[in-house]
Design a protein around this motif. Structure first.
Motif, mmCIF file in Angstrom:
data_model
loop_
_atom_site.group_PDB
_atom_site.id
_atom_site.type_symbol
_atom_site.label_atom_id
_atom_site.label_comp_id
_atom_site.label_asym_id
_atom_site.label_seq_id
_atom_site.Cartn_x
_atom_site.Cartn_y
_atom_site.Cartn_z
ATOM 1 N N CYS A 140 0.816 -1.211 0.000
ATOM 2 C CA CYS A 140 0.000 0.000 0.000
ATOM 3 C C CYS A 140 0.852 1.264 0.000
ATOM 4 C CB CYS A 140 -0.918 0.038 1.229
ATOM 5 S SG CYS A 140 -2.156 -1.277 1.246
ATOM 6 N N THR A 141 0.488 2.196 -0.865
ATOM 7 C CA THR A 141 1.048 3.544 -0.811
ATOM 8 C C THR A 141 0.239 4.360 0.185
ATOM 9 O OG1 THR A 141 1.909 3.518 -3.067
ATOM 10 C CG2 THR A 141 1.396 5.675 -2.135
ATOM 11 N N GLU A 142 0.922 5.163 0.999
ATOM 12 C CA GLU A 142 0.280 5.968 2.034
ATOM 13 C C GLU A 142 0.586 7.442 1.784
ATOM 14 O OE1 GLU A 142 0.196 6.330 6.941
ATOM 15 O OE2 GLU A 142 1.541 4.917 5.956
ATOM 16 N N ALA A 143 -0.393 8.303 2.050
ATOM 17 C CA ALA A 143 -0.206 9.744 1.876
ATOM 18 C C ALA A 143 -0.579 10.469 3.151
ATOM 19 C CB ALA A 143 -1.043 10.272 0.719
ATOM 20 N N TYR A 144 0.210 11.500 3.489
ATOM 21 C CA TYR A 144 -0.087 12.410 4.589
ATOM 22 C C TYR A 144 -0.536 13.752 4.000
ATOM 23 C CZ TYR A 144 2.737 9.521 7.864
ATOM 24 O OH TYR A 144 3.246 8.513 8.643
ATOM 25 N N VAL A 145 -1.683 14.236 4.422
ATOM 26 C CA VAL A 145 -2.136 15.591 4.097
ATOM 27 C C VAL A 145 -2.119 16.367 5.412
ATOM 28 C CG1 VAL A 145 -3.982 17.002 3.133
ATOM 29 C CG2 VAL A 145 -3.601 14.684 2.257
ATOM 30 N N VAL A 146 -1.220 17.317 5.534
ATOM 31 C CA VAL A 146 -1.018 18.008 6.804
ATOM 32 C C VAL A 146 -2.089 19.072 6.980
ATOM 33 C CG1 VAL A 146 0.612 19.281 8.236
ATOM 34 C CG2 VAL A 146 1.451 17.565 6.614
ATOM 35 N N THR A 147 -2.810 18.989 8.103
ATOM 36 C CA THR A 147 -3.894 19.935 8.371
ATOM 37 C C THR A 147 -3.561 20.906 9.497
ATOM 38 O OG1 THR A 147 -4.933 18.328 9.869
ATOM 39 C CG2 THR A 147 -5.645 18.318 7.568
ATOM 40 N N GLY A 148 -2.465 20.693 10.226
ATOM 41 C CA GLY A 148 -2.107 21.613 11.290
ATOM 42 C C GLY A 148 -0.761 21.287 11.889
ATOM 43 N N GLY A 149 -0.168 22.275 12.540
ATOM 44 C CA GLY A 149 1.095 22.070 13.234
ATOM 45 C C GLY A 149 2.272 21.926 12.286
ATOM 46 N N GLY A 186 -0.883 22.121 4.696
ATOM 47 C CA GLY A 186 -0.974 22.133 3.243
ATOM 48 C C GLY A 186 0.005 21.193 2.567
ATOM 49 N N SER A 187 1.032 20.720 3.294
ATOM 50 C CA SER A 187 1.982 19.771 2.714
ATOM 51 C C SER A 187 1.297 18.435 2.441
ATOM 52 C CB SER A 187 3.153 19.519 3.671
ATOM 53 O OG SER A 187 3.891 20.674 3.939
ATOM 54 N N VAL A 188 1.742 17.782 1.376
ATOM 55 C CA VAL A 188 1.329 16.417 1.080
ATOM 56 C C VAL A 188 2.593 15.598 0.842
ATOM 57 C CG1 VAL A 188 0.024 14.893 -0.443
ATOM 58 C CG2 VAL A 188 -0.830 17.196 0.021
ATOM 59 N N ALA A 189 2.718 14.497 1.553
ATOM 60 C CA ALA A 189 3.854 13.587 1.361
ATOM 61 C C ALA A 189 3.301 12.182 1.219
ATOM 62 C CB ALA A 189 4.816 13.669 2.544
ATOM 63 N N TRP A 190 3.876 11.389 0.320
ATOM 64 C CA TRP A 190 3.421 10.015 0.189
ATOM 65 C C TRP A 190 4.596 9.101 -0.083
ATOM 66 C CZ3 TRP A 190 2.570 13.856 -3.309
ATOM 67 C CH2 TRP A 190 2.909 13.636 -4.647
ATOM 68 N N PHE A 191 4.412 7.829 0.248
ATOM 69 C CA PHE A 191 5.512 6.868 0.181
ATOM 70 C C PHE A 191 4.963 5.529 -0.261
ATOM 71 C CE2 PHE A 191 4.887 9.173 4.089
ATOM 72 C CZ PHE A 191 4.041 8.348 4.827
ATOM 73 N N THR A 192 5.735 4.864 -1.127
ATOM 74 C CA THR A 192 5.299 3.640 -1.785
ATOM 75 C C THR A 192 5.654 2.415 -0.939
ATOM 76 O OG1 THR A 192 7.372 3.533 -3.001
ATOM 77 C CG2 THR A 192 5.551 4.705 -4.052
ATOM 78 N N PRO A 193 5.099 1.231 -1.283
ATOM 79 C CA PRO A 193 5.383 0.024 -0.516
ATOM 80 C C PRO A 193 6.886 -0.221 -0.362
ATOM 81 C CG PRO A 193 3.591 -0.394 -2.032
ATOM 82 C CD PRO A 193 4.114 0.981 -2.356
ATOM 83 N N GLY A 194 7.269 -0.626 0.850
ATOM 84 C CA GLY A 194 8.670 -0.906 1.143
ATOM 85 C C GLY A 194 9.422 0.258 1.737
ATOM 86 N N ASP A 210 2.274 20.130 17.649
ATOM 87 C CA ASP A 210 0.848 20.013 17.352
ATOM 88 C C ASP A 210 0.591 19.511 15.935
ATOM 89 O OD1 ASP A 210 -1.831 20.136 18.111
ATOM 90 O OD2 ASP A 210 -2.086 22.167 17.306
ATOM 91 N N LEU A 211 1.430 18.578 15.454
ATOM 92 C CA LEU A 211 1.282 18.053 14.098
ATOM 93 C C LEU A 211 0.000 17.232 13.977
ATOM 94 C CD1 LEU A 211 2.441 17.622 11.245
ATOM 95 C CD2 LEU A 211 3.638 15.602 12.148
ATOM 96 N N ARG A 212 -0.825 17.588 12.984
ATOM 97 C CA ARG A 212 -2.066 16.870 12.706
ATOM 98 C C ARG A 212 -2.111 16.545 11.216
ATOM 99 N NH1 ARG A 212 -3.228 21.187 15.489
ATOM 100 N NH2 ARG A 212 -4.418 22.219 13.825
ATOM 101 N N VAL A 213 -2.457 15.305 10.930
ATOM 102 C CA VAL A 213 -2.373 14.805 9.561
ATOM 103 C C VAL A 213 -3.632 13.999 9.233
ATOM 104 C CG1 VAL A 213 -1.133 13.176 8.071
ATOM 105 C CG2 VAL A 213 0.145 14.728 9.523
ATOM 106 N N THR A 214 -4.142 14.179 8.030
ATOM 107 C CA THR A 214 -5.150 13.272 7.479
ATOM 108 C C THR A 214 -4.416 12.251 6.623
ATOM 109 O OG1 THR A 214 -6.942 14.877 7.510
ATOM 110 C CG2 THR A 214 -7.138 13.068 5.947
ATOM 111 N N VAL A 215 -4.664 10.978 6.892
ATOM 112 C CA VAL A 215 -3.964 9.895 6.206
ATOM 113 C C VAL A 215 -4.890 9.294 5.150
ATOM 114 C CG1 VAL A 215 -2.849 7.650 6.458
ATOM 115 C CG2 VAL A 215 -2.594 9.377 8.240
ATOM 116 N N LEU A 216 -4.385 9.203 3.928
ATOM 117 C CA LEU A 216 -5.075 8.531 2.835
ATOM 118 C C LEU A 216 -4.285 7.273 2.507
ATOM 119 C CD1 LEU A 216 -5.769 11.617 0.533
ATOM 120 C CD2 LEU A 216 -7.201 10.708 2.372
ATOM 121 N N MET A 217 -4.954 6.126 2.553
ATOM 122 C CA MET A 217 -4.257 4.848 2.409
ATOM 123 C C MET A 217 -4.816 4.042 1.245
ATOM 124 S SD MET A 217 -1.869 2.879 3.609
ATOM 125 C CE MET A 217 -1.554 3.461 5.267
ATOM 126 N N GLN A 218 -3.938 3.647 0.357
ATOM 127 C CA GLN A 218 -4.327 2.794 -0.760
ATOM 128 C C GLN A 218 -4.890 1.469 -0.240
ATOM 129 O OE1 GLN A 218 -0.969 1.499 -3.055
ATOM 130 N NE2 GLN A 218 -2.173 0.899 -4.830
#
Length: 249
Positions: A40-49, A69-77, A87-95
């Protein structure tokens, strides 16, 4: 709006919200439990902090800043570690929604735990609930993952990718028996969603939009707030194709 959740989110993704752990680790850094996903590829959408995600991959070690506003994502492995900066807060989108909850993640525990499935499971599994016992177990789990991660990172930075490759192979061995169940989740979720789009395109190509007669809207809300996830306190949703690792409180 009708409150129903028979259909998956767009693209059959998984969704959760994280507040990164502020526990200090052995290297003085506050943050979560380093781990990788197998398919699974995972993405972080930063919403605060603010904070960072540290990654290990064949292209080396990276420290990627995270700001609103940052978006970072990383592939399997890719080994990834969420780092708290304030105060880092992230919405996670997961394949492939459902696969991560079904075990598509392996912590960077020391090699002796990775080599023993029973010891690995004991170290990786948390007690139910969100009380002090669960918090203490989550912190022990994080510390074990950081212990193994720091060894992998040191070797990779020095130009030796052997330990990192060994970890990937150990992770693959740990999950091998789960692959048949994962395949069924994938068929019922991400694959079925893609095939449904293909059928809709076929219908449009023939001038028959009858499937639009089933159009509707959905709404849902978190089924659990403040659970102990891999990277932080986690708000989760009971969505189609997602096998939550606990009962909703």
């Amino acid at each position: 709006m009708v409150t129903r959740t028979e259909d998956p989110l767009p693209g059959a993704i998984g969704l959760s919200h994280l507040s990164a752990y502020d526990w200090e680790a052995a290297d003085g850094v506050c943050g979560g439990s380093p781990h990788l996903h197998l398919v699974c590829t995972e993405a972080y959408v930063v919403t605060g902090g603010r904070g960072a995600v540290q990654t290990l991959s064949p292209d080396g070690y990276r420290d990627i800043p995270l700001r609103p506003g940052s978006v970072a994502w990383f592939t399997p492995g890719t080994v990834h570690r969420m780092v708290q900066g304030g105060d880092l807060r992230v919405t996670v989108l997961m394949q492939n929604s459902g696969l991560p909850e079904a075990g598509d993640a392996v912590f960077t525990f020391p090699p002796e735990l990775l080599a023993d499935p029973e010891r690995y499971a004991a170290a990786a599994t948390l007690p139910p609930g969100t009380g002090p016992d669960t918090e203490a177990a989550a912190r022990r789990r994080r510390d074990l993952a950081v212990e193994g991660y720091l060894t992998l990172r040191e070797a990779l930075v020095s130009g030796d990718d052997g330990p990192y490759r060994d970890f990937q192979r150990a992770a693959a061995r740990l999950v091998r028996d789960r692959v048949p169940a994962w395949r069924e989740l994938w068929r019922a979720g991400a694959r079925a969603t893609a095939e449904r789009t293909g059928a809709q395109l076929d219908a449009l190509a023939t001038g028959d939009p009858a499937y639009l007669g089933g159009a509707t809207a959905y709404a849902t809300a978190p089924t659990r707030l403040g659970g102990f996830g891999m990277c932080g306190r986690r708000d989760e949703y009971a969505l189609p194709g997602t096998a939550l690792p606990y009962r909703a409180d």
